[in-house]
Design an enzyme around this catalytic site. Structure first.
Site, mmCIF file in Angstrom:
data_model
loop_
_atom_site.group_PDB
_atom_site.id
_atom_site.type_symbol
_atom_site.label_atom_id
_atom_site.label_comp_id
_atom_site.label_asym_id
_atom_site.label_seq_id
_atom_site.Cartn_x
_atom_site.Cartn_y
_atom_site.Cartn_z
ATOM 1 N N GLU A 203 5.657 -11.338 7.013
ATOM 2 C CA GLU A 203 5.067 -12.156 8.088
ATOM 3 C C GLU A 203 4.493 -11.290 9.203
ATOM 4 O O GLU A 203 3.807 -11.794 10.081
ATOM 5 C CB GLU A 203 6.123 -13.108 8.662
ATOM 6 C CG GLU A 203 6.435 -14.267 7.740
ATOM 7 C CD GLU A 203 7.364 -15.282 8.376
ATOM 8 O OE1 GLU A 203 7.910 -15.012 9.473
ATOM 9 O OE2 GLU A 203 7.561 -16.344 7.759
ATOM 10 N N MET B 43 0.856 -1.195 0.000
ATOM 11 C CA MET B 43 0.000 0.000 0.000
ATOM 12 C C MET B 43 0.894 1.248 0.000
ATOM 13 O O MET B 43 0.447 2.332 0.381
ATOM 14 C CB MET B 43 -0.933 -0.011 1.218
ATOM 15 C CG MET B 43 -1.909 -1.188 1.178
ATOM 16 S SD MET B 43 -3.462 -0.906 2.052
ATOM 17 C CE MET B 43 -2.885 -0.632 3.701
ATOM 18 N N GLY B 44 2.162 1.088 -0.377
ATOM 19 C CA GLY B 44 3.064 2.232 -0.451
ATOM 20 C C GLY B 44 3.578 2.655 0.912
ATOM 21 O O GLY B 44 3.530 1.879 1.864
ATOM 22 N N VAL C 184 10.833 -7.350 9.524
ATOM 23 C CA VAL C 184 12.049 -6.539 9.723
ATOM 24 C C VAL C 184 11.780 -5.599 10.897
ATOM 25 O O VAL C 184 10.710 -4.992 10.980
ATOM 26 C CB VAL C 184 12.387 -5.733 8.449
ATOM 27 C CG1 VAL C 184 13.623 -4.881 8.663
ATOM 28 C CG2 VAL C 184 12.591 -6.683 7.271
ATOM 29 N N SER D 134 4.277 1.023 8.151
ATOM 30 C CA SER D 134 3.977 2.376 7.658
ATOM 31 C C SER D 134 3.221 3.152 8.720
ATOM 32 O O SER D 134 3.300 4.376 8.786
ATOM 33 C CB SER D 134 3.132 2.295 6.387
ATOM 34 O OG SER D 134 3.777 1.471 5.442
ATOM 35 N N HIS E 253 9.433 -3.440 3.366
ATOM 36 C CA HIS E 253 9.012 -3.647 1.969
ATOM 37 C C HIS E 253 10.225 -3.902 1.081
ATOM 38 O O HIS E 253 10.192 -4.749 0.176
ATOM 39 C CB HIS E 253 8.299 -2.402 1.431
ATOM 40 C CG HIS E 253 7.030 -2.043 2.129
ATOM 41 N ND1 HIS E 253 6.906 -0.946 2.944
ATOM 42 C CD2 HIS E 253 5.814 -2.646 2.122
ATOM 43 C CE1 HIS E 253 5.663 -0.877 3.402
ATOM 44 N NE2 HIS E 253 4.989 -1.901 2.928
HETATM 45 O O1 PAF Z 1 -0.203 -5.746 3.513
HETATM 46 C C1 PAF Z 1 -0.595 -4.829 2.777
HETATM 47 O O2 PAF Z 1 0.085 -3.837 2.547
HETATM 48 C C2 PAF Z 1 -1.989 -4.925 2.163
HETATM 49 O O3 PAF Z 1 -2.886 -5.520 3.025
HETATM 50 C C3 PAF Z 1 -1.983 -5.634 0.790
HETATM 51 C C4 PAF Z 1 -1.554 -7.077 0.907
HETATM 52 C C5 PAF Z 1 -1.065 -4.904 -0.170
HETATM 53 C C6 PAF Z 1 -3.395 -5.628 0.199
HETATM 54 O O4 PAF Z 1 -3.883 -4.340 0.048
#
Ligand code: PAF
Length: 287
Positions: free
Chosen positions: A147, A29-30, A179, A189, A36
């Site tokens: 995870e 979701m950025g 992490v 985030s 990430h």
């Molecule tokens: O974990 C996330 O960031 C969100 O739940 C996902 C898997 C991208 C789905 O919107």
């Protein structure tokens, strides 16, 4: 690196990337952080091409949750992903993902019902629906998830198994270990919502979890260890605890006693404007 926001160019790019070999997808979701980027590096190690989706999915936010406040920083995210050698960023608009009249949803029963599912009704329906769509849009051979969202990972694996999703097949849904910051706080985030004081206090969460795990692994009463965990969090600055449960690691059934199968301690607790979640492995009891 190519960045696209609508389906037609995505389909052409995906077809090209798939020609080059195995394609991995990292759904996000950025507001990207080191967690990430670890998923992206793992994806690069396992596949020939890497796609990252960035989409703040309205379907997985309930009324009164942080959909509007959720950090959005596409330009910065794209710069980070370009530096990691990502091939494709799929950043659909809400209209591209959910066109006028969209009326279909996926609901996974069982694993999605307790824990965050009980606290956030409809959340995992929204996650399952968007992840299923992402799989069909990007056609990855494998997909990687953190995870840290252990229940989410269980829901997605169940969905892939139940809906015979062959791309990626359930065995190709890779969970990557959480992490953590130097003080043990899981990267998220949503940590951006914390004031400096709350950020320092938030380290009480992993510390209290480690303490509870050590107690349970020594054979102490599970309810007593969880009660002590609650007390430690409230003393450490958390304002409320949504849940703190010991569960079967795979099917997420809550456990009153340590099991001989793999277990997980899962916690969601609130501090300031943030609702933080975390989970850790608990070693099975000797049979
Ligand atoms: O974990 C996330 O960031 C969100 O739940 C996902 C898997 C991208 C789905 O919107």
């Amino acid at each position: 690196m190519q960045t696209v926001h609508s389906l037609d160019p995505l389909r052409n790019l995906v077809a090209d990337l798939r020609q080059a070999g195995k394609l991995a997808l990292v759904p996000t979701m950025g507001a990207l952080h080191e967690g990430h980027l670890t998923l992206v590096r793992e994806a690069r190690a396992r596949a020939d091409r890497v796609a990252v989706s960035i989409f703040v999915n309205p379907l997985q936010f309930g009324a009164g949750e942080d959909l509007d406040a959720y950090p959005r920083q596409l330009e910065r995210d794209c710069a980070l992903l370009e530096a990691e050698g990502v091939d494709l960023v799929w950043g659909p608009t809400v209209e591209a993902m959910y066109p006028q009249g969209f009326a279909t949803g996926i609901s996974v029963s069982g694993v999605s019902e307790g824990l965050c599912g009980a606290q956030r009704p409809g959340h995992f329906d929204g996650v399952a629906t968007v992840v299923c769509k992402l799989f069909h849009q990007v056609l990855p051979d494998l997909a990687l998830f953190g995870e840290k969202d252990w229940q989410q990972l269980a829901v997605i694996r169940r969905m892939a198994r139940d809906l015979d999703l062959t791309r990626p097949h359930v065995d190709r849904i890779i969970g990557v270990p959480t992490v953590r910051e130097a003080d043990g706080l899981a990267m998220s985030s949503r940590n951006a919502y914390l004031t400096p004081q709350q950020r320092a206090q938030a380290a009480a969460l992993p510390a209290a979890m480690r303490q509870a795990i050590a107690t349970i692994e020594r054979g102490a009463s599970v309810p007593a260890a969880l009660a002590a965990l609650d007390v430690a969090l409230l003393a450490g600055g958390f304002t409320s605890i949504d849940y703190a449960r010991l569960c079967d690691a795979e099917n997420l059934t809550p456990l009153e006693h340590a099991s001989t199968k793999p277990m997980r301690l899962l916690v969601a607790a609130r501090i300031g404007k943030a609702r933080l979640i975390d989970n850790m492995a608990v070693q099975p009891a000797r049979s």
